[in-house]
Design a protein around this motif. Structure first.
Motif, PDB file in Angstrom:
ATOM      1  N   MET A   1     -15.717   7.896 -42.633  1.00 20.94           N
ATOM      2  CA  MET A   1     -16.400   6.696 -42.193  1.00 20.94           C
ATOM      3  C   MET A   1     -17.229   6.145 -43.347  1.00 20.94           C
ATOM      4  O   MET A   1     -17.622   6.874 -44.258  1.00 20.94           O
ATOM      5  CB  MET A   1     -17.316   6.991 -41.000  1.00 20.94           C
ATOM      6  CG  MET A   1     -18.465   7.937 -41.306  1.00 20.94           C
ATOM      7  SD  MET A   1     -19.756   7.921 -40.050  1.00 20.94           S
ATOM      8  CE  MET A   1     -20.461   6.293 -40.319  1.00 20.94           C
ATOM      9  N   GLU A   2     -17.474   4.823 -43.315  1.00 22.36           N
ATOM     10  CA  GLU A   2     -18.310   4.191 -44.330  1.00 22.36           C
ATOM     11  C   GLU A   2     -19.763   4.268 -43.875  1.00 22.36           C
ATOM     12  O   GLU A   2     -20.084   3.960 -42.726  1.00 22.36           O
ATOM     13  CB  GLU A   2     -17.892   2.737 -44.526  1.00 22.36           C
ATOM     14  CG  GLU A   2     -16.645   2.560 -45.377  1.00 22.36           C
ATOM     15  CD  GLU A   2     -15.405   3.183 -44.775  1.00 22.36           C
ATOM     16  OE1 GLU A   2     -15.081   2.846 -43.625  1.00 22.36           O
ATOM     17  OE2 GLU A   2     -14.776   4.033 -45.443  1.00 22.36           O
ATOM     18  N   VAL A   3     -20.654   4.704 -44.770  1.00 25.10           N
ATOM     19  CA  VAL A   3     -22.051   4.936 -44.422  1.00 25.10           C
ATOM     20  C   VAL A   3     -22.908   3.709 -44.718  1.00 25.10           C
ATOM     21  O   VAL A   3     -23.555   3.150 -43.843  1.00 25.10           O
ATOM     22  CB  VAL A   3     -22.616   6.157 -45.191  1.00 25.10           C
ATOM     23  CG1 VAL A   3     -24.094   6.367 -44.841  1.00 25.10           C
ATOM     24  CG2 VAL A   3     -21.815   7.407 -44.862  1.00 25.10           C
ATOM     25  N   SER A   4     -22.937   3.296 -45.987  1.00 23.12           N
ATOM     26  CA  SER A   4     -23.799   2.197 -46.407  1.00 23.12           C
ATOM     27  C   SER A   4     -23.355   1.737 -47.788  1.00 23.12           C
ATOM     28  O   SER A   4     -22.485   2.344 -48.414  1.00 23.12           O
ATOM     29  CB  SER A   4     -25.265   2.650 -46.466  1.00 23.12           C
ATOM     30  OG  SER A   4     -25.452   3.553 -47.556  1.00 23.12           O
ATOM     31  N   SER A   5     -23.986   0.704 -48.269  1.00 21.95           N
ATOM     32  CA  SER A   5     -23.811   0.328 -49.668  1.00 21.95           C
ATOM     33  C   SER A   5     -24.699   1.221 -50.528  1.00 21.95           C
ATOM     34  O   SER A   5     -25.558   1.957 -50.013  1.00 21.95           O
ATOM     35  CB  SER A   5     -24.193  -1.140 -49.881  1.00 21.95           C
ATOM     36  OG  SER A   5     -25.553  -1.341 -49.545  1.00 21.95           O
ATOM     37  N   PHE A   6     -24.495   1.200 -51.848  1.00 22.46           N
ATOM     38  CA  PHE A   6     -25.390   1.889 -52.767  1.00 22.46           C
ATOM     39  C   PHE A   6     -25.506   1.056 -54.039  1.00 22.46           C
ATOM     40  O   PHE A   6     -24.622   0.266 -54.370  1.00 22.46           O
ATOM     41  CB  PHE A   6     -24.898   3.310 -53.099  1.00 22.46           C
ATOM     42  CG  PHE A   6     -23.771   3.338 -54.107  1.00 22.46           C
ATOM     43  CD1 PHE A   6     -24.026   3.440 -55.475  1.00 22.46           C
ATOM     44  CD2 PHE A   6     -22.451   3.260 -53.705  1.00 22.46           C
ATOM     45  CE1 PHE A   6     -23.004   3.461 -56.408  1.00 22.46           C
ATOM     46  CE2 PHE A   6     -21.415   3.273 -54.621  1.00 22.46           C
ATOM     47  CZ  PHE A   6     -21.690   3.373 -55.981  1.00 22.46           C
ATOM     48  N   GLU A   7     -26.613   1.243 -54.755  1.00 20.19           N
ATOM     49  CA  GLU A   7     -26.800   0.575 -56.035  1.00 20.19           C
ATOM     50  C   GLU A   7     -27.665   1.462 -56.925  1.00 20.19           C
ATOM     51  O   GLU A   7     -28.792   1.802 -56.559  1.00 20.19           O
ATOM     52  CB  GLU A   7     -27.460  -0.789 -55.865  1.00 20.19           C
ATOM     53  CG  GLU A   7     -27.569  -1.571 -57.169  1.00 20.19           C
ATOM     54  CD  GLU A   7     -28.078  -2.984 -56.977  1.00 20.19           C
ATOM     55  OE1 GLU A   7     -27.643  -3.884 -57.732  1.00 20.19           O
ATOM     56  OE2 GLU A   7     -28.913  -3.196 -56.067  1.00 20.19           O
ATOM     57  N   LEU A   8     -27.122   1.848 -58.064  1.00 21.45           N
ATOM     58  CA  LEU A   8     -27.861   2.609 -59.065  1.00 21.45           C
ATOM     59  C   LEU A   8     -28.254   1.657 -60.192  1.00 21.45           C
ATOM     60  O   LEU A   8     -27.421   0.872 -60.662  1.00 21.45           O
ATOM     61  CB  LEU A   8     -27.018   3.754 -59.631  1.00 21.45           C
ATOM     62  CG  LEU A   8     -26.475   4.779 -58.630  1.00 21.45           C
ATOM     63  CD1 LEU A   8     -25.766   5.896 -59.381  1.00 21.45           C
ATOM     64  CD2 LEU A   8     -27.565   5.345 -57.741  1.00 21.45           C
ATOM     65  N   ILE A   9     -29.509   1.737 -60.629  1.00 23.57           N
ATOM     66  CA  ILE A   9     -30.011   0.807 -61.635  1.00 23.57           C
ATOM     67  C   ILE A   9     -30.870   1.552 -62.654  1.00 23.57           C
ATOM     68  O   ILE A   9     -31.657   2.426 -62.294  1.00 23.57           O
ATOM     69  CB  ILE A   9     -30.869  -0.303 -60.991  1.00 23.57           C
ATOM     70  CG1 ILE A   9     -30.082  -1.081 -59.938  1.00 23.57           C
ATOM     71  CG2 ILE A   9     -31.413  -1.268 -62.047  1.00 23.57           C
ATOM     72  CD1 ILE A   9     -30.933  -2.087 -59.173  1.00 23.57           C
ATOM     73  N   TYR A  10     -30.722   1.196 -63.912  1.00 24.12           N
ATOM     74  CA  TYR A  10     -31.693   1.540 -64.947  1.00 24.12           C
ATOM     75  C   TYR A  10     -31.696   0.391 -65.941  1.00 24.12           C
ATOM     76  O   TYR A  10     -30.965   0.390 -66.928  1.00 24.12           O
ATOM     77  CB  TYR A  10     -31.339   2.862 -65.628  1.00 24.12           C
ATOM     78  CG  TYR A  10     -32.443   3.363 -66.539  1.00 24.12           C
ATOM     79  CD1 TYR A  10     -33.754   3.418 -66.087  1.00 24.12           C
ATOM     80  CD2 TYR A  10     -32.178   3.763 -67.839  1.00 24.12           C
ATOM     81  CE1 TYR A  10     -34.771   3.873 -66.895  1.00 24.12           C
ATOM     82  CE2 TYR A  10     -33.192   4.221 -68.658  1.00 24.12           C
ATOM     83  CZ  TYR A  10     -34.487   4.273 -68.183  1.00 24.12           C
ATOM     84  OH  TYR A  10     -35.505   4.719 -68.991  1.00 24.12           O
ATOM     85  N   LYS A  11     -32.504  -0.630 -65.658  1.00 19.01           N
ATOM     86  CA  LYS A  11     -32.484  -1.852 -66.446  1.00 19.01           C
ATOM     87  C   LYS A  11     -33.765  -2.639 -66.159  1.00 19.01           C
ATOM     88  O   LYS A  11     -34.500  -2.312 -65.225  1.00 19.01           O
ATOM     89  CB  LYS A  11     -31.254  -2.691 -66.106  1.00 19.01           C
ATOM     90  CG  LYS A  11     -31.194  -3.154 -64.659  1.00 19.01           C
ATOM     91  CD  LYS A  11     -29.898  -3.893 -64.339  1.00 19.01           C
ATOM     92  CE  LYS A  11     -29.744  -5.138 -65.178  1.00 19.01           C
ATOM     93  NZ  LYS A  11     -28.530  -5.896 -64.826  1.00 19.01           N
ATOM     94  N   PRO A  12     -34.044  -3.702 -66.923  1.00 18.72           N
ATOM     95  CA  PRO A  12     -35.219  -4.520 -66.645  1.00 18.72           C
ATOM     96  C   PRO A  12     -35.166  -5.129 -65.253  1.00 18.72           C
ATOM     97  O   PRO A  12     -34.096  -5.490 -64.748  1.00 18.72           O
ATOM     98  CB  PRO A  12     -35.159  -5.601 -67.733  1.00 18.72           C
ATOM     99  CG  PRO A  12     -34.369  -4.981 -68.834  1.00 18.72           C
ATOM    100  CD  PRO A  12     -33.352  -4.130 -68.158  1.00 18.72           C
ATOM    101  N   GLN A  13     -36.333  -5.249 -64.633  1.00 18.28           N
ATOM    102  CA  GLN A  13     -36.411  -5.812 -63.288  1.00 18.28           C
ATOM    103  C   GLN A  13     -35.962  -7.266 -63.259  1.00 18.28           C
ATOM    104  O   GLN A  13     -35.428  -7.741 -62.257  1.00 18.28           O
ATOM    105  CB  GLN A  13     -37.844  -5.683 -62.770  1.00 18.28           C
ATOM    106  CG  GLN A  13     -38.035  -6.079 -61.327  1.00 18.28           C
ATOM    107  CD  GLN A  13     -39.453  -5.830 -60.864  1.00 18.28           C
ATOM    108  OE1 GLN A  13     -40.326  -5.511 -61.671  1.00 18.28           O
ATOM    109  NE2 GLN A  13     -39.696  -5.953 -59.574  1.00 18.28           N
ATOM    110  N   SER A  14     -36.154  -7.974 -64.383  1.00 20.20           N
ATOM    111  CA  SER A  14     -35.726  -9.363 -64.491  1.00 20.20           C
ATOM    112  C   SER A  14     -34.992  -9.557 -65.808  1.00 20.20           C
ATOM    113  O   SER A  14     -35.402  -8.998 -66.827  1.00 20.20           O
ATOM    114  CB  SER A  14     -36.934 -10.306 -64.441  1.00 20.20           C
ATOM    115  OG  SER A  14     -36.546 -11.634 -64.774  1.00 20.20           O
ATOM    116  N   PRO A  15     -33.911 -10.339 -65.805  1.00 23.26           N
ATOM    117  CA  PRO A  15     -33.187 -10.573 -67.060  1.00 23.26           C
ATOM    118  C   PRO A  15     -33.907 -11.559 -67.984  1.00 23.26           C
ATOM    119  O   PRO A  15     -33.492 -11.749 -69.126  1.00 23.26           O
ATOM    120  CB  PRO A  15     -31.853 -11.155 -66.589  1.00 23.26           C
ATOM    121  CG  PRO A  15     -32.172 -11.804 -65.280  1.00 23.26           C
ATOM    122  CD  PRO A  15     -33.242 -10.945 -64.647  1.00 23.26           C
ATOM    123  N   VAL A  16     -34.976 -12.187 -67.498  1.00 22.20           N
ATOM    124  CA  VAL A  16     -35.705 -13.184 -68.286  1.00 22.20           C
ATOM    125  C   VAL A  16     -37.181 -12.802 -68.358  1.00 22.20           C
ATOM    126  O   VAL A  16     -37.794 -12.482 -67.332  1.00 22.20           O
ATOM    127  CB  VAL A  16     -35.570 -14.593 -67.668  1.00 22.20           C
ATOM    128  CG1 VAL A  16     -36.344 -15.606 -68.489  1.00 22.20           C
ATOM    129  CG2 VAL A  16     -34.098 -14.990 -67.562  1.00 22.20           C
TER     130      VAL A  16
END
Length: 256
Positions: A1-16
């Protein structure tokens, strides 16, 4: 079964402009509501990419925490361009026990390698794989873990840490993610069972229900193939049976 989405990040909070750097990981609580021990398989499904800074390959660390095991290290299968990364080993949860799984960015680490710009996203799939039983000379039996769907509680979360330019932690947040079912209580259907008999491989393949949709792990396939040479079956017959069953692979014998 599909549980949820996921997102892993290690980057600036804003690109600008000036912004804190975000380190975000995925956490999942799995509670086994059944009165028997269950073994779960967890996979992270993404788009196939070739950018090493956007793939889960070699960019994560994983841990599994249970009542009797504190932060046991785990790993993800797959390569740079894979679209499915499965957690190894599988997760064994005792009756009424809750396990926590954590998947975190590990590269680019440490902070000294800044600037870093890693992100990966997709969705999480939870399975209840069949148990393997050896019954030589009969073959290998794949048995469902339950004769009905297993009841579990699922709580997925994002957890983020915010670092300034010097690597000092400014803030931390955690937020619950919506589950695909819309509720924390879910039922996972056990994967179907079948018998794999090397001497009768063609008949075995025909007897496997829903062959095209059968979700066998690399471990399952390796176990099945490992017993073939000792069974005395001619590889020509095996390859013919695989072709007849619509499986796009063939075997050959090599000396090592």
């Amino acid at each position: 079964m599909e549980v949820s989405s996921f997102e892993l990040i290690y980057k600036p909070q804003s690109p600008v402009g000036a912004a804190d750097r975000v380190l975000q990981g995925y956490f999942l609580n799995i509670t086994n509501l059944e009165d028997v021990e269950l073994r779960f398989s967890l996979s992270f499904v993404t788009s196939s990419v070739s950018d090493p800074d956007r793939s889960l390959f070699n960019n994560t660390v994983a841990f599994v925490d249970t009542a009797n095991s504190n932060n046991t290290s785990a790993s993800l299968s797959g390569g740079l361009t894979s679209s499915v990364f499965t957690l190894n080993p599988t997760i064994t949860i005792a009756p009424n026990e809750t396990a926590k799984v954590a998947l975190l960015p590990s590269d680019p680490f440490p902070v000294a390698v800044l600037p870093a710009n890693f992100e990966a996203r997709g969705y999480v799939r939870l399975r209840l794989p069949a148990n393997i039983r050896f019954s030589f000379p009969g073959g290998i039996t794949f048995e469902p873990q339950l004769d009905r769907p297993a009841r579990v509680l699922l709580t997925p979360q994002n957890r983020a840490t915010y670092l300034d330019a010097n690597g000092v932690i400014n803030d931390q947040t955690q937020s619950s993610l919506p589950t695909a079912s819309g509720g924390a209580l879910a039922e996972i259907t056990p994967e179907t069972g079948f018998v794999f008999r090397p001497p009768l491989i063609a008949e075995s393949l025909r007897e496997i229900p829903n062959l095209d949709s059968l979700d066998l792990s690399e471990r399952d396939i390796a176990t099945m193939l490992a017993v073939l040479p000792a069974s005395g079956v001619d590889f020509k017959d095996i390859n013919a049976a695989l072709k007849e069953a619509g499986i796009g692979m063939a075997l050959e014998s090599r000396k090592t």
